[in-house]
Structure formats: structure tokens, C-alpha cells
Design an enzyme around this catalytic site. Sequence first.
Site, PDB file in Angstrom:
ATOM      1  N   ARG A 243       0.796  -1.159  -0.024  1.00  0.00           N
ATOM      2  CA  ARG A 243      -0.183   0.117   0.047  1.00  0.00           C
ATOM      3  C   ARG A 243       0.872   1.397  -0.366  1.00  0.00           C
ATOM      4  O   ARG A 243       1.503   1.122   0.889  1.00  0.00           O
ATOM      5  CB  ARG A 243      -1.034  -0.008   1.239  1.00  0.00           C
ATOM      6  CG  ARG A 243      -1.904   0.994   1.176  1.00  0.00           C
ATOM      7  CD  ARG A 243      -2.867   0.920   2.480  1.00  0.00           C
ATOM      8  NE  ARG A 243      -3.769  -0.144   2.793  1.00  0.00           N
ATOM      9  CZ  ARG A 243      -4.694   0.144   3.177  1.00  0.00           C
ATOM     10  NH1 ARG A 243      -5.262   1.312   3.841  1.00  0.00           N
ATOM     11  NH2 ARG A 243      -5.441  -0.886   3.313  1.00  0.00           N
TER      12      ARG A 243
ATOM     13  N   THR B  29      -0.644   7.763  -1.117  1.00  0.00           N
ATOM     14  CA  THR B  29      -1.900   7.535  -1.829  1.00  0.00           C
ATOM     15  C   THR B  29      -2.920   6.372  -1.190  1.00  0.00           C
ATOM     16  O   THR B  29      -4.100   6.394  -1.508  1.00  0.00           O
ATOM     17  CB  THR B  29      -1.781   7.138  -3.247  1.00  0.00           C
ATOM     18  OG1 THR B  29      -1.217   5.855  -3.400  1.00  0.00           O
ATOM     19  CG2 THR B  29      -0.855   8.111  -4.177  1.00  0.00           C
TER      20      THR B  29
ATOM     21  N   ASP C  21       0.284 -11.305   9.877  1.00  0.00           N
ATOM     22  CA  ASP C  21       0.877 -11.549  11.093  1.00  0.00           C
ATOM     23  C   ASP C  21       0.434 -12.446  11.980  1.00  0.00           C
ATOM     24  O   ASP C  21       1.525 -13.399  12.461  1.00  0.00           O
ATOM     25  CB  ASP C  21       0.556 -10.150  11.957  1.00  0.00           C
ATOM     26  CG  ASP C  21       1.312  -9.056  11.499  1.00  0.00           C
ATOM     27  OD1 ASP C  21       2.525  -9.094  10.758  1.00  0.00           O
ATOM     28  OD2 ASP C  21       1.066  -7.890  11.974  1.00  0.00           O
TER      29      ASP C  21
END
Length: 209
Positions: A104, A108, A203
Site C-alpha cells: 500500500r 495514496t 501477522d
Amino acid sequence: MGKLTVCDHPLIQHKLTHIRDKSTNTKDFRELVDEVATLMAYELTRDVPLQAVPVSTPVTEAVGNVVSGRMLGLIPILRAGLGMVDGILKLIPSAKVGHIGLFRHPDTLEPVEYYVNLPSDATERMLIVIDPMLATGGSACAAIDTLKQRGCVQIKLMCLIAAPEGVAVVQKAHPDVDIYIAALDERLDEHGYIVPGLGDAGDRMFGTK
Ligand code: URA
């Protein structure tokens, strides 16, 4: 509009509840995700083409059906998608596996592609894009865009848990893509986590953080 299938078999719901539980450790989390992926693969492959073949039973000659070869490609989105691959390969060992890496962008917040490696015959295969969490739909749409830009046409999306927001985004952008999930949750929170969800899938799967 693409079909949304919630694979709500009791065994899947049972295992998903343990996957959600924050006290489930990394080893068990990984094993449970693997098992749910195997169970979901049953539903995802319901429409794969069959080929008639002769078979000699102890009693007589007959005609049976086998799954046509070279038909499936698994495309996990890195990294959490990796955790669902082996569970599907247990049922369909001839499937090839490609990978799409997205991150990501910090400014933006849009997904940016950093790695793409597809089977050479990906355009001839039914491809299953795999990402455990369908949250905003940004990563799933970007991965599907990537496949379509390379000429792939038969694409399904497989996730463990989806938010209604993510489903709507994918269905609008890619009405030809059917979506398979184990649960449709309530909503996204302000950080983009699915509620109630399971936390950060990557995770929890890899024991990071
Ligand atoms: N990705 C995750 O791992 N978890 C969420 O809840 C949303 C996106």
C-alpha cells in the site's frame, strides 16, 4: 454481477471460529487456515470440466470422469495468501501457482504492484486469486486487473473473511469474477480492519508483530 458464495459448511464455520480467536497460536492458526482452504476448494472447483475416460473395474468395463489436466492456477496475493495455497494443492496437486506482490503506497494508500510471476499458460487456466481478507477490495481489484492486463479471462476470488464494502467494490469493478468466502462480516473499522474479523492475517499466520 459476480456471484458471492459463502462456504458455510459447519466444519468451515467451526474452524473459522478458532481462526478468529485471538488466543489461537501461530501454529494452530496456520493449520486451521490450511484446513479451511482445503474445504473451500471443494466448493470452488464444483464447475471444473471433466473428461470421460474408460475404467476397468473388478466387475466390468465402464466410463468414468476425471478432472481435465492443466485447468487451475492459484494466485496468492503476498503474503497472507500464501497460507491458503497448500490446502488447495492437497486436493489439486496439478494446479500451478503464480504470485502477485502488492504494497500500500504510504501517500495514496493505493495498492502498488512490486512482484508478478504467473504460470506461462495462465491465460488458458481458471485462476483463483487468493487473499484471506477482503477488506476494502483494493488489493483484490489490483490483482485481478494485473491478471486481466496479461490476457487472463477466467478468474475467481477466494477469501476467508470479507467485509460488505470489499465485496461491493470487487463486484462493481469485476462483475465477471465470482467470489468465494467463508464468512461475510459486519463492516470495516476506521483502520481498514474487518470487524469482527481475525486481526492481521499475515501477522497471525507468520507470527510477526
Ligand atoms: N487485512 C487483514 O489482515 N485484516 C483485516 O482485517 C483487513 C485487512
